[in-house]
Design an enzyme around this catalytic site. Structure first.
Site, mmCIF file in Angstrom:
data_model
loop_
_atom_site.group_PDB
_atom_site.id
_atom_site.type_symbol
_atom_site.label_atom_id
_atom_site.label_comp_id
_atom_site.label_asym_id
_atom_site.label_seq_id
_atom_site.Cartn_x
_atom_site.Cartn_y
_atom_site.Cartn_z
ATOM 1 N N ASN A 180 3.308 -9.181 12.092
ATOM 2 C CA ASN A 180 2.033 -8.548 11.713
ATOM 3 C C ASN A 180 1.244 -9.360 10.679
ATOM 4 O O ASN A 180 0.057 -9.103 10.482
ATOM 5 C CB ASN A 180 2.284 -7.139 11.181
ATOM 6 C CG ASN A 180 2.788 -6.200 12.267
ATOM 7 O OD1 ASN A 180 2.730 -6.525 13.449
ATOM 8 N ND2 ASN A 180 3.293 -5.038 11.868
ATOM 9 N N ASP B 284 0.851 -1.193 0.000
ATOM 10 C CA ASP B 284 0.000 0.000 0.000
ATOM 11 C C ASP B 284 0.887 1.242 0.000
ATOM 12 O O ASP B 284 1.585 1.529 0.973
ATOM 13 C CB ASP B 284 -0.898 0.016 1.241
ATOM 14 C CG ASP B 284 -1.834 1.221 1.215
ATOM 15 O OD1 ASP B 284 -2.924 1.100 0.629
ATOM 16 O OD2 ASP B 284 -1.460 2.291 1.752
ATOM 17 N N LEU C 223 -2.870 0.058 13.960
ATOM 18 C CA LEU C 223 -2.319 0.016 15.326
ATOM 19 C C LEU C 223 -2.331 1.417 15.943
ATOM 20 O O LEU C 223 -1.610 1.669 16.914
ATOM 21 C CB LEU C 223 -0.877 -0.527 15.292
ATOM 22 C CG LEU C 223 -0.698 -1.885 14.594
ATOM 23 C CD1 LEU C 223 0.785 -2.224 14.437
ATOM 24 C CD2 LEU C 223 -1.421 -2.986 15.376
ATOM 25 N N HIS D 57 -7.198 9.774 -2.336
ATOM 26 C CA HIS D 57 -6.572 9.736 -1.004
ATOM 27 C C HIS D 57 -7.453 10.397 0.076
ATOM 28 O O HIS D 57 -7.627 9.846 1.154
ATOM 29 C CB HIS D 57 -5.198 10.410 -1.084
ATOM 30 C CG HIS D 57 -4.226 9.927 -0.064
ATOM 31 N ND1 HIS D 57 -2.882 9.799 -0.324
ATOM 32 C CD2 HIS D 57 -4.381 9.554 1.229
ATOM 33 C CE1 HIS D 57 -2.263 9.360 0.759
ATOM 34 N NE2 HIS D 57 -3.151 9.209 1.719
ATOM 35 N N LYS E 137 -2.570 5.973 -4.563
ATOM 36 C CA LYS E 137 -3.646 6.948 -4.304
ATOM 37 C C LYS E 137 -3.313 8.271 -4.987
ATOM 38 O O LYS E 137 -2.139 8.671 -5.014
ATOM 39 C CB LYS E 137 -3.776 7.191 -2.788
ATOM 40 C CG LYS E 137 -3.731 5.906 -1.971
ATOM 41 C CD LYS E 137 -3.866 6.120 -0.481
ATOM 42 C CE LYS E 137 -3.606 4.826 0.270
ATOM 43 N NZ LYS E 137 -2.196 4.595 0.625
ATOM 44 N N LYS F 31 2.199 -0.857 9.011
ATOM 45 C CA LYS F 31 3.562 -0.491 8.606
ATOM 46 C C LYS F 31 4.512 -0.895 9.730
ATOM 47 O O LYS F 31 4.223 -0.670 10.914
ATOM 48 C CB LYS F 31 3.628 1.023 8.379
ATOM 49 C CG LYS F 31 5.019 1.550 8.056
ATOM 50 C CD LYS F 31 5.671 2.222 9.243
ATOM 51 C CE LYS F 31 7.040 2.753 8.915
ATOM 52 N NZ LYS F 31 7.696 3.330 10.105
HETATM 53 N N1 LIG Z 1 -5.203 6.625 3.363
HETATM 54 C C1 LIG Z 1 -4.657 7.379 4.292
HETATM 55 O O1 LIG Z 1 -4.994 8.567 4.456
HETATM 56 C C2 LIG Z 1 -3.612 6.793 5.175
HETATM 57 C C3 LIG Z 1 -3.159 7.507 6.301
HETATM 58 C C4 LIG Z 1 -2.194 6.916 7.097
HETATM 59 C C5 LIG Z 1 -1.703 5.652 6.791
HETATM 60 N N2 LIG Z 1 -2.142 4.997 5.674
HETATM 61 C C6 LIG Z 1 -1.644 3.642 5.309
HETATM 62 O O2 LIG Z 1 -1.770 2.790 6.452
HETATM 63 C C7 LIG Z 1 -0.498 2.237 6.759
HETATM 64 C C8 LIG Z 1 -0.372 1.956 8.229
HETATM 65 O O3 LIG Z 1 -0.631 3.125 8.992
HETATM 66 P P1 LIG Z 1 0.481 3.843 9.902
HETATM 67 O O4 LIG Z 1 1.790 3.570 9.309
HETATM 68 O O5 LIG Z 1 0.072 5.269 10.068
HETATM 69 O O6 LIG Z 1 0.291 3.190 11.330
HETATM 70 P P2 LIG Z 1 0.235 1.722 11.975
HETATM 71 O O7 LIG Z 1 0.458 0.662 10.967
HETATM 72 O O8 LIG Z 1 -0.994 1.688 12.817
HETATM 73 O O9 LIG Z 1 1.456 1.782 12.985
HETATM 74 C C9 LIG Z 1 2.785 1.862 12.556
HETATM 75 C C10 LIG Z 1 3.627 2.050 13.797
HETATM 76 O O10 LIG Z 1 3.500 0.907 14.652
HETATM 77 C C11 LIG Z 1 4.772 0.324 14.853
HETATM 78 N N3 LIG Z 1 4.619 -1.149 14.764
HETATM 79 C C12 LIG Z 1 4.189 -1.835 13.687
HETATM 80 N N4 LIG Z 1 4.158 -3.147 13.960
HETATM 81 C C13 LIG Z 1 4.570 -3.292 15.231
HETATM 82 C C14 LIG Z 1 4.753 -4.423 16.067
HETATM 83 N N5 LIG Z 1 4.482 -5.660 15.637
HETATM 84 N N6 LIG Z 1 5.190 -4.213 17.329
HETATM 85 C C15 LIG Z 1 5.446 -2.967 17.762
HETATM 86 N N7 LIG Z 1 5.302 -1.853 17.019
HETATM 87 C C16 LIG Z 1 4.855 -2.015 15.745
HETATM 88 C C17 LIG Z 1 5.669 0.825 13.732
HETATM 89 O O11 LIG Z 1 6.983 0.913 14.198
HETATM 90 P P3 LIG Z 1 8.301 0.696 13.277
HETATM 91 O O12 LIG Z 1 7.999 1.304 11.927
HETATM 92 O O13 LIG Z 1 9.342 1.417 14.037
HETATM 93 O O14 LIG Z 1 8.528 -0.789 13.188
HETATM 94 C C18 LIG Z 1 5.092 2.221 13.477
HETATM 95 O O15 LIG Z 1 5.609 3.165 14.396
HETATM 96 C C19 LIG Z 1 0.472 3.291 6.231
HETATM 97 O O16 LIG Z 1 1.793 2.807 6.119
HETATM 98 C C20 LIG Z 1 -0.178 3.641 4.919
HETATM 99 O O17 LIG Z 1 0.101 2.642 3.950
HETATM 100 C C21 LIG Z 1 -3.091 5.538 4.869
#
Ligand SMILES: NC(=O)c1ccc[n+]([C@@H]2O[C@H](COP(=O)([O-])OP(=O)(O)OC[C@H]3O[C@@H](n4cnc5c(N)ncnc54)[C@H](OP(=O)(O)O)[C@@H]3O)[C@@H](O)[C@H]2O)c1
Length: 276
Positions: free
Chosen positions: A244, A49, A194, A112, A79, A234
């Protein structure tokens, strides 16, 4: 190497299938993105993604090519960014994205954000419909759309998105929006599943994780996938990326689900889509 377990696919309303767990690439620096996406693919991910905003579409495309897997085994989402809303602008933005990817086609293209203050998302949607009709993208959807934005594009174009990618996690379970999606046949995809990692210190989750012999992240992701939600966590280390994906081999019980439901607070980590 033995083949790692893959995430199951879920069916979209257009008949296509999407792997239920994807590798989220927001804030994955371009310098690391090909390596980390390839790591994810080696560990069993089949879904990436990304977005124009993330600055790593070229690196995601390189990972797809370097993986050696047949193209149809990988699912790639991107997006269109807020500055490119409008019919012609979106078609041009898609061409530019595909040049960066250096891939023949994309699997899913999303708007987006609706950016209601610009009020151009209906024309943007018409451009996505054309790209789908021309076969340049497999499926089309949106991101960060409230029910009233969804209703408007459906009313004005007659075409419903197959996915709405929204912020969703135990603090913000999006119950009403999910019910709306179910009525229309839209798949819910959770971004920040998360809560950007902020949920992971919650004291309610730790005993649940201990009971199942799993990490807190796995408990939260198991909660998502049990509801049929597509998730795109992520992570930056191979251990976390692997962890994950390994969320299908245990089940939360009713007590766990009730404890997680009680975490709902309405707290967002990102913006409210109507504020733009
Ligand atoms: N459409 C939109 O508007 C939008 C907005 C935001 C995000 N997104 C998409 O959603 C994806 C995920 O969202 P996000 O990156 O904001 O947040 P997330 O996946 O909820 O959280 C990522 C965070 O959690 C940590 N983490 C992940 N797996 C872990 C585990 N098993 N144990 C401990 N910590 C863990 C990561 O740390 P480390 O990286 O340090 O490992 C990072 O700091 C994005 O990458 C993107 O593709 C889309």
């Amino acid at each position: 190497m033995t083949q790692p377990p893959l995430a199951p696919h879920v069916r979209l309303a257009d008949g296509r299938a999407i792997p239920q767990v994807g590798y989220g690439m927001y804030k994955v620096p371009a310098a690391d993105a090909t390596r980390l996406a390839l790591t994810a693919i080696e560990l069993g991910y089949r879904h990436l993604d990304t977005a124009a905003l993330y600055g790593n579409e070229a690196e995601a495309g390189a990972a797809v090519r370097e993986s050696g897997l047949p193209r149809e085994e990988l699912f790639v989402t991107s997006k269109v960014w807020n500055d490119d809303h409008g019919y012609d602008e979106t078609l041009a933005a898609f061409d530019a994205a595909m040049e960066r990817f250096a891939l023949d086609r994309l699997d899913l293209f999303l708007i987006h954000w609706p950016v209601p203050s610009h009020d151009r998302y209906v024309d943007t949607w018409r451009a996505l419909v054309r790209l789908r009709d021309e076969g340049r993208v497999g499926s089309i959807g949106v991101s960060n759309f409230h029910a009233h934005h969804l209703q408007r594009i459906i009313d004005e174009t007659g075409v419903a998105p197959v996915v709405n990618q929204v912020e969703l996690h135990p603090w913000l379970p999006q119950r009403e929006l999910r019910a709306f999606h179910e009525r229309i046949g839209i798949r819910t995809e959770a971004w920040s599943p998360l809560a950007r990692g902020r949920l992971l210190g919650d004291p309610v989750l730790e005993p649940i994780a201990a009971k199942h012999g799993r990490s807190v992240a796995q408990v939260v992701l198991a909660w998502h996938v049990a509801q049929g939600t597509i998730v795109i966590p992520k992570a930056s280390s191979p251990e976390r990326i692997a962890e994950n994906l390994d969320v299908f081999s245990f089940r939360l019980d009713d007590e766990d689900v009730a404890a997680i439901a009680a975490l709902e607070s309405g707290e967002r980590t990102g913006r409210d889509p109507d504020d733009d």
